[in-house]
Design a protein around this motif. Structure first.
Motif, short mmCIF file in Angstrom:
data_model
loop_
_atom_site.label_atom_id
_atom_site.label_comp_id
_atom_site.label_asym_id
_atom_site.label_seq_id
_atom_site.Cartn_x
_atom_site.Cartn_y
_atom_site.Cartn_z
N ASN A 6 30.33 28.31 -39.98
CA ASN A 6 31.19 27.63 -41.03
C ASN A 6 31.62 26.38 -40.35
O ASN A 6 31.65 25.39 -41.15
CB ASN A 6 32.23 28.47 -41.33
N ASN A 7 31.94 26.06 -39.08
CA ASN A 7 32.44 24.85 -38.48
C ASN A 7 31.38 23.93 -38.00
O ASN A 7 31.63 22.93 -37.44
CB ASN A 7 33.43 25.17 -37.52
N ILE A 8 29.93 24.46 -37.85
CA ILE A 8 29.01 23.56 -37.01
C ILE A 8 27.90 23.72 -38.30
O ILE A 8 27.38 24.81 -38.45
CB ILE A 8 28.74 24.15 -35.57
N ARG A 9 27.70 22.43 -38.97
CA ARG A 9 26.87 22.48 -39.99
C ARG A 9 25.98 21.15 -40.16
O ARG A 9 26.45 20.24 -39.70
CB ARG A 9 27.53 22.94 -41.20
N SER A 28 38.15 26.41 -35.15
CA SER A 28 38.70 25.58 -36.22
C SER A 28 38.29 24.00 -36.23
O SER A 28 38.80 23.24 -37.34
CB SER A 28 40.23 25.48 -36.09
N GLN A 30 35.69 20.70 -36.78
CA GLN A 30 34.40 20.89 -37.81
C GLN A 30 33.53 19.86 -37.23
O GLN A 30 33.75 18.77 -36.71
CB GLN A 30 34.99 20.39 -39.21
N ILE A 32 29.75 18.19 -38.06
CA ILE A 32 28.96 17.88 -39.00
C ILE A 32 27.96 16.87 -38.82
O ILE A 32 28.28 15.90 -38.56
CB ILE A 32 29.76 17.64 -40.25
N VAL A 48 37.84 16.95 -36.09
CA VAL A 48 36.60 16.61 -37.08
C VAL A 48 35.56 15.39 -36.48
O VAL A 48 36.12 14.61 -36.25
CB VAL A 48 37.07 16.15 -38.50
N ARG A 50 32.07 14.00 -37.66
CA ARG A 50 31.31 13.81 -38.88
C ARG A 50 30.40 12.56 -38.88
O ARG A 50 30.87 11.72 -38.98
CB ARG A 50 32.00 13.88 -40.07
#
Length: 212
Positions: A6-9, A28, A30, A32, A48, A50
């Protein structure tokens, strides 16, 4: 259909993060898209990173985290479409820092609590103080940006002093403490996995059908 943590996408362009197995990513955090995380990196809770906005060529430029970088709690790293963020080895990024690219950060830099970079270049061993902002500038090696200051033009850069030996020792201490924390968490993870594996093995033997 491919399943991802869920946190590595991946991003919408299909770029999936590449993370060295020695790195420690908090569940926890993220991560991305077109993100490259090198060996022995520590990414703390609620961060995060991203890389998901396409440039004019339709491609997403990478966010690259170098060897042994420590990224502490609630850091945000993002960038303009088609632009990169590069963070050099052994740099410390403290709690609540924001990095908005394009940015290039040299080796062994120190970004203190809640500092911000916007379209900035940092050479090696640069100190950016608490709550300071550096935008649209290049900071030479060993430059120290005072806490709370806003650096936007070359004359402001020229007025900055150099990092002292005491400050360099503090930068090294922060990096070493977070490096040790990463190793401690990895050791704890290994122990937890060994315990779980042993418990599953014992459970499997108990439910195995008899031979008679």
């Amino acid at each position: 259909m491919t399943s991802f943590p869920n946190n590595i996408r991946p991003n919408l362009a299909g770029d999936y993060p590449r993370i060295d197995p020695t790195a420690l990513i908090d569940p926890s955090a993220q991560i991305i898209g077109h993100v490259e995380i090198a060996r022995d990196v520590f990414v703390a809770p609620l961060t995060v990173i991203r890389a998901d906005q396409r440039g004019p060529d339709g491609k997403v430029a990478p966010i690259v985290i170098g060897d042994e970088v420590n990224i502490q709690d609630a850091v945000i790293i993002h960038t303009d479409p088609g632009a990169s963020v590069i963070i050099g080895p052994k740099t410390s990024v403290a709690h609540g820092v924001t990095i908005h690219g394009p940015c290039t950060i040299g080796r062994e830099c120190f970004l203190a609590l809640r500092s911000s970079l916007y379209k900035a270049t940092l050479e090696d061993h640069v100190w950016v103080g608490m709550g300071a902002i550096a935008k649209l500038v290049t900071l030479p090696s060993f430059t120290r940006v005072p806490a709370g200051s806003v650096i936007r033009e070359r004359p402001e850069v020229l007025g900055l002093r150099l990092v002292t030996e005491t400050e360099r020792e503090y930068m090294e201490m922060v990096w070493a403490a977070n490096s040790r924390l990463r190793m401690d968490y990895l050791e704890l993870r290994k122990k937890a996995e060994a315990i779980r594996s042993s418990a599953e093995e014992k459970a499997g033997k108990k439910v195995s059908p008899g031979t008679g």
